[in-house]
Write a protein that holds these residues in place. Sequence first.
Motif, short mmCIF file in Angstrom:
data_model
loop_
_atom_site.label_atom_id
_atom_site.label_comp_id
_atom_site.label_asym_id
_atom_site.label_seq_id
_atom_site.Cartn_x
_atom_site.Cartn_y
_atom_site.Cartn_z
N TYR A 63 1.21 9.72 -6.55
CA TYR A 63 0.98 10.67 -7.61
C TYR A 63 1.32 10.08 -8.98
O TYR A 63 2.40 9.54 -9.18
N ASN A 64 0.36 10.15 -9.88
CA ASN A 64 0.49 9.75 -11.28
C ASN A 64 0.85 8.27 -11.47
O ASN A 64 1.24 7.86 -12.54
N GLU A 65 0.72 7.46 -10.42
CA GLU A 65 0.95 6.03 -10.53
C GLU A 65 -0.39 5.34 -10.74
O GLU A 65 -1.31 5.51 -9.94
N PRO A 66 -0.55 4.56 -11.81
CA PRO A 66 -1.85 3.94 -12.07
C PRO A 66 -2.21 2.90 -11.01
O PRO A 66 -1.36 2.19 -10.48
N PHE A 67 -3.49 2.85 -10.72
CA PHE A 67 -4.04 1.89 -9.76
C PHE A 67 -5.33 1.33 -10.36
O PHE A 67 -6.25 2.09 -10.64
N LYS A 68 -5.38 0.04 -10.61
CA LYS A 68 -6.55 -0.57 -11.24
C LYS A 68 -7.50 -1.06 -10.15
O LYS A 68 -7.09 -1.68 -9.18
N LEU A 69 -8.77 -0.77 -10.35
CA LEU A 69 -9.79 -1.12 -9.38
C LEU A 69 -10.97 -1.77 -10.10
O LEU A 69 -11.39 -1.29 -11.15
N ASN A 70 -11.46 -2.87 -9.56
CA ASN A 70 -12.64 -3.56 -10.10
C ASN A 70 -13.72 -3.64 -9.04
O ASN A 70 -13.41 -3.83 -7.86
N ILE A 124 -7.12 4.44 -11.98
CA ILE A 124 -7.08 5.80 -11.45
C ILE A 124 -5.63 6.24 -11.28
O ILE A 124 -4.75 5.42 -11.04
N ARG A 125 -5.42 7.53 -11.47
CA ARG A 125 -4.10 8.15 -11.29
C ARG A 125 -4.34 9.45 -10.51
O ARG A 125 -4.90 10.39 -11.07
#
Length: 161
Positions: A63-70, A124-125
């Motif tokens: 929850y509310n932790e950023p996750f970068k996706l390419n 995404i968060r």
Amino acid sequence: MVKDYVEKLYLPAMKLGDDYRKDDFSTSKEYSNWRERMEQNWSHVHLYTGEADPRQDNDSLHYNEPFKLNVRAFLGEINPADVRVQVYLVEDRVNALGNKPYELVDMSKKKDLGSGNYLYEATIRPSNSGRYHYTVRMIPFHKKHRQLGELGLVTWLNGTE
């Protein structure tokens, strides 16, 4: 509720109809040509795995932790402005209506890789706690049309259409 229908559906539809009739139907003709290009070229588009943030537990989004996706997208003859690449984030639970809640996050084009290939990125968060799954989809987009799924064309990261 009736007011919502009028303001969100009927009035925009009337305005779109007016726009399509202007200038000897030039917008209508342009949209028709765009739609034909999408239908002719869509079978060539693909999404490929990019890189995700390194994590110790790759299966967990918190929850509310950023996750970068390419992801990499092959568009071929299609202009990047004519597509939306989106993260489809689904909660692993069923709500009271029997549906799985989901969020769509638009990805940004970060780089032209050449030969019709592009790199897209999103951070995404999750907006709620719980277990999530995600994939990526690409759909046609036209500036004059608000119904993104109207053409019935979609490409998923796993290769299914």
